[in-house]
Design an enzyme around this catalytic site. Structure first.
Site, mmCIF file in Angstrom:
data_model
loop_
_atom_site.group_PDB
_atom_site.id
_atom_site.type_symbol
_atom_site.label_atom_id
_atom_site.label_comp_id
_atom_site.label_asym_id
_atom_site.label_seq_id
_atom_site.Cartn_x
_atom_site.Cartn_y
_atom_site.Cartn_z
ATOM 1 N N LYS A 130 37.192 49.500 39.283
ATOM 2 C CA LYS A 130 38.427 49.011 39.889
ATOM 3 C C LYS A 130 39.509 49.021 38.821
ATOM 4 C CE LYS A 130 40.563 45.190 42.302
ATOM 5 N NZ LYS A 130 40.376 43.900 42.985
ATOM 6 N N ARG A 187 48.983 42.455 47.703
ATOM 7 C CA ARG A 187 49.310 41.150 47.125
ATOM 8 C C ARG A 187 50.422 40.477 47.929
ATOM 9 N NH1 ARG A 187 48.801 43.035 40.740
ATOM 10 N NH2 ARG A 187 46.574 43.532 40.856
ATOM 11 N N GLU A 201 30.506 51.640 34.211
ATOM 12 C CA GLU A 201 30.555 50.424 35.045
ATOM 13 C C GLU A 201 29.664 50.587 36.287
ATOM 14 O OE1 GLU A 201 31.921 47.456 34.946
ATOM 15 O OE2 GLU A 201 33.581 47.465 33.519
ATOM 16 N N LYS A 228 38.202 52.291 43.149
ATOM 17 C CA LYS A 228 39.426 51.803 43.762
ATOM 18 C C LYS A 228 40.562 51.829 42.769
ATOM 19 C CE LYS A 228 41.132 47.433 45.477
ATOM 20 N NZ LYS A 228 40.806 46.065 45.735
ATOM 21 N N SER A 243 46.274 49.619 49.660
ATOM 22 C CA SER A 243 47.520 49.301 50.371
ATOM 23 C C SER A 243 48.697 50.172 49.940
ATOM 24 C CB SER A 243 47.859 47.823 50.163
ATOM 25 O OG SER A 243 47.969 47.517 48.781
HETATM 26 C C1 PBG Z 1 41.540 41.221 44.776
HETATM 27 C C2 PBG Z 1 41.678 42.476 45.520
HETATM 28 C C3 PBG Z 1 42.776 43.341 45.462
HETATM 29 C C4 PBG Z 1 42.554 44.333 46.410
HETATM 30 C C5 PBG Z 1 41.327 44.090 46.998
HETATM 31 N N1 PBG Z 1 40.772 42.930 46.433
HETATM 32 C C6 PBG Z 1 44.035 43.259 44.676
HETATM 33 C C7 PBG Z 1 43.980 42.957 43.245
HETATM 34 O O1 PBG Z 1 42.991 43.192 42.546
HETATM 35 O O2 PBG Z 1 44.989 42.455 42.771
HETATM 36 C C8 PBG Z 1 43.524 45.443 46.700
HETATM 37 C C9 PBG Z 1 43.404 46.114 48.013
HETATM 38 C C10 PBG Z 1 44.579 46.933 48.381
HETATM 39 O O3 PBG Z 1 45.561 47.074 47.634
HETATM 40 O O4 PBG Z 1 44.539 47.465 49.490
HETATM 41 N N2 PBG Z 1 40.393 40.909 44.143
#
Ligand code: PBG
Length: 329
Positions: free
Chosen positions: A194, A204, A237, A252, A278
């Site tokens: 991630k 967010r 990882e 991701k 997103s």
């Molecule tokens: C938080 C989390 C995030 C997303 C999924 N789980 C955002 C972050 O790490 O700040 C992002 C998903 C998206 O942007 O669609 N643990």
């Protein structure tokens, strides 16, 4: 010429016959945003066409996904400000929004594979995925808390927990904690690679979960989420998470990391998921709104490329649109 590759492209039938990658409704995971209240459906400003739902309305929404052939949902909650603290205490509330949401969806569509986000950020007053101490997001105490959170989701009826926090050692700790609590059948989908990405911005907004701008609090997630410059580290990882007991691994965001998806797929003995996040959704929506891109074609091309890169499953905000498109062909 002995070879004329264009021969295989000359009709729609032939092109479909030799397509190496096919999308199917079972490829997709639908992220869902839950909120408190009654009869509430709020559009997320930076994610046109995507909504937060109160639980009463969520029921019909989930049913619709299931009826279309979407087999899995991934739950996120928007937590009320006065319930947030540094430790994310509310995350363990057996009657919290997440726990009620899990119970409600399990009742409505018991066969759907229900996954839940495990990380502190929606519950954290600082918007971090772990506990903050002396200006740092501390690892081991956060892992302990995340294990309790996972158990709480399992108790409510989740099928899979999806730790998205990027703390070290959390998969093994969570596996052991779940097993000891009797939840040997609950799976773990590890967000393994991630990245510290700007493409989470709209998410967010959806959950009001961005890191706060306060002195002595880290302003970004770069000490735990990965550096976009690194691919080998992503493979490491993923291998670690598999060794620690992850049932699935995730990369991701998706589109900027197709090489990482491929490299992990090549060494992974477990299913590989990619999260089309997103900001990736927002980019297509915004360009389409301006008439600069054809939304449907862009969506199809992007999701096909993510699967071609090696993703067995894709979490995306386009689930309904893509399944509708596949089914109409
Ligand atoms: C938080 C989390 C995030 C997303 C999924 N789980 C955002 C972050 O790490 O700040 C992002 C998903 C998206 O942007 O669609 N643990």
């Amino acid at each position: 010429m002995l070879h004329r590759p264009r021969r295989l492209r000359q009709s729609s039938a032939l092109r479909d016959m030799v397509a190496e990658t096919r999308l199917h409704s079972s490829d997709f995971i639908a992220p869902l945003f839950l909120m408190e209240g009654q009869n509430k459906k709020e559009e997320i400003a930076s994610m046109p066409g995507y909504y937060r739902y109160s639980l009463d309305l969520l029921k019909a929404e989930v049913q619709e996904f299931w009826d279309m052939g979407c087999l899995s949902a991934l739950l996120f909650v928007k937590v009320e400000d006065d319930l947030k603290d540094n430790e994310g205490t509310e995350a363990l509330n057996l009657d919290g929004l997440m726990q009620r949401g899990i119970r409600m969806i399990k009742e409505a569509v018991p066969e759907m594979c229900l996954m839940t986000d495990v990380a502190l950020d929606p519950y954290s007053e600082f918007g971090h995925d772990g506990i903050v101490e002396n200006g740092e997001v501390i690892n081991d105490a956060s892992v302990g808390f995340l294990c309790e959170m996972a158990i709480s989701h399992a108790q409510a009826g989740a099928d899979f927990v999806a730790p998205s926090d990027m703390m070290d050692g959390r998969i093994e700790a969570m596996r052991i904690a779940l097993d000891v609590a009797g939840f040997t059948g609950i799976g773990i989908m590890a967000y393994s690679a991630k990245y510290a990405s700007c493409f989470y911005g709209p998410f967010r907004d959806a959950l009001d979960s961005a890191p706060v701008d306060i002195v002595d609090i880290p302003k970004d997630k770069k000490t735990y989420q990965m550096n976009p410059a690194n691919a080998i580290e992503g493979v490491k990882e993923a291998k670690m998470d598999i060794a620690e007991g992850a049932d699935m691994v995730m990369i991701k965001p998706a589109l900027s990391y197709l090489d990482v998806i491929r490299q992990i797929k090549d060494v992974s003995e477990v299913p590989v998921t990619a999260y089309h996040v997103s900001g990736e959704y927002a980019m297509i929506k915004a360009a389409a709104e301006k008439g600069w891109l054809n939304e449907e074609e862009a969506m199809l091309e992007v999701l096909t490329s993510i699967k071609r890169a090696g993703a067995d499953l894709i979490a995306t905000y386009f689930v309904k649109d893509i399944i509708r498109l596949i089914n109409s062909k």
